[in-house]
Motif scaffolding. Structure first.
Motif, PDB file in Angstrom:
ATOM      1  N   THR A 218       0.924  -1.240  -0.011  1.00  0.00           N
ATOM      2  CA  THR A 218       0.138  -0.179  -0.046  1.00  0.00           C
ATOM      3  C   THR A 218       0.785   1.303   0.171  1.00  0.00           C
ATOM      4  N   GLU A 219       1.932   1.258   0.265  1.00  0.00           N
ATOM      5  CA  GLU A 219       3.017   2.446   0.169  1.00  0.00           C
ATOM      6  C   GLU A 219       3.537   2.602  -1.303  1.00  0.00           C
ATOM      7  N   VAL A 220       2.873   3.026  -1.908  1.00  0.00           N
ATOM      8  CA  VAL A 220       3.211   3.157  -3.441  1.00  0.00           C
ATOM      9  C   VAL A 220       3.913   4.507  -3.848  1.00  0.00           C
ATOM     10  N   ILE A 221       4.893   4.500  -4.514  1.00  0.00           N
ATOM     11  CA  ILE A 221       5.720   5.674  -4.907  1.00  0.00           C
ATOM     12  C   ILE A 221       5.249   6.159  -6.190  1.00  0.00           C
ATOM     13  N   CYS A 222       4.866   7.272  -6.324  1.00  0.00           N
ATOM     14  CA  CYS A 222       4.324   7.546  -7.898  1.00  0.00           C
ATOM     15  C   CYS A 222       5.134   8.749  -8.137  1.00  0.00           C
TER      16      CYS A 222
END
Length: 300
Positions: A218-222
């Motif tokens: 859930t810790e997504v880098i965008c």
């Protein structure tokens, strides 16, 4: 500035290897501890092939193999011997221009650097990101047709999509909002855990019913549309990630209808990340960029 002229200048020298008689569980421990998805396999010290998260996903993820315990599966049965597809053998003196050319033409995920019959090092797609110097905005090179899944999709659906479309990672979306990401490694590890910790009679049912939310991160880098290719490559190198969802940041007012029916746990995670300043709003997907896309921009 570092100068890379030959393979020896770029390769990782401290290489983790597995004997072909090792069990799948030993490969799983390496993936979990180091985040490594591809490992050279040796027989009496001689290089014989590569085991990867994809081989686990392909062979172990099938329902038909559901009752086989990972502790009883040897690395040899999951090892790829297909040079040119899953790896490419080079020497320490191979020019970087040649390495980049092969990477662009074949999209091979790993170069195994051999010297006098011994593994001297490896070069991965991640290593090649260090050569990306282009300042082109990623909006111009990103894929706009994004393969994705939803949190309540079945893992077996994502597995089939990855294998059929040759995709390593899928963004997890709720009505266009990025709420997670799932990789081949995430799925492979989850399937192995199901088989290892589920009574035999229930394994096939659990494999069929496992959901994306059970295995996704859930810790997504965008990244933004105007992010440069070189900066995107730096982010992916620093964070050890294989793709970047490209997004525009939306406010609650913009996306209220879509947010209201979002799973409460997933929504809470997003809101905590917004409040902590980790992200600037609700990330609306616009495209995606992978290591392979960035490698195509390398000019040496």
């Amino acid at each position: 500035m570092e100068k890379f002229e030959k393979a020896a200048d770029l390769m990782t020298r401290d290489v983790i290897v597995l004997p072909k008689a090792a069990s799948l569980n030993e490969f799983v421990k390496i993936m979990e501890k180091y985040g490594i998805t591809k490992v050279p396999v040796v027989d009496d010290g001689k290089f014989v092939g590569v085991i990867s998260d994809r081989s686990v996903l392909d062979k172990i993820g099938s329902i038909r193999s559901g009752t086989i315990s990972p502790s009883r599966i040897h690395v040899s049965s999951l090892t790829s011997h297909e040079e040119g597809k899953d790896y490419y053998v080079i020497s320490p003196d191979t020019p970087i221009e040649r390495v980049v050319s092969i990477a662009k033409d074949t999209e091979v995920p790993m170069f195994v650097v051999m010297e006098e019959g011994e593994i001297a090092g490896v070069i991965t797609k991640s290593d090649l990101l260090r050569l990306v110097k282009s300042d082109v905005p990623i909006e111009k090179i990103m894929k706009r047709n994004v393969f994705s899944v939803a949190p309540d999709d079945r893992i077996i659906h994502a597995r089939h999509m990855m294998l059929n479309e040759n995709i390593e990672r899928l963004p997890v979306l709720h009505k266009g909002i990025v709420v997670g990401i799932i990789s081949e490694m995430d799925i492979a590890l989850h399937l192995v855990k199901i088989k290892e910790h589920t009574p035999t009679k229930w394994i096939q049912q659990h494999l069929r019913e496992a959901l994306i939310r059970d295995a996704m991160k859930t810790e997504v880098i965008c990244a933004d549309l105007n992010t440069s290719a070189s900066y995107a490559a730096q982010i992916m190198w620093d964070e050890g990630i294989g793709c970047l969802p490209i997004v525009i940041w939306k406010s609650y007012e913009d996306e209220s209808q879509n947010i209201e029916d979002m799973d409460s746990t997933i929504r809470s995670i997003l809101e905590m990340r917004i409040k902590s300043g980790k992200i600037r709003g609700y990330p609306k997907i616009m495209g995606i960029i992978t290591r392979t896309d960035l490698i195509r921009l390398i000019s040496v």
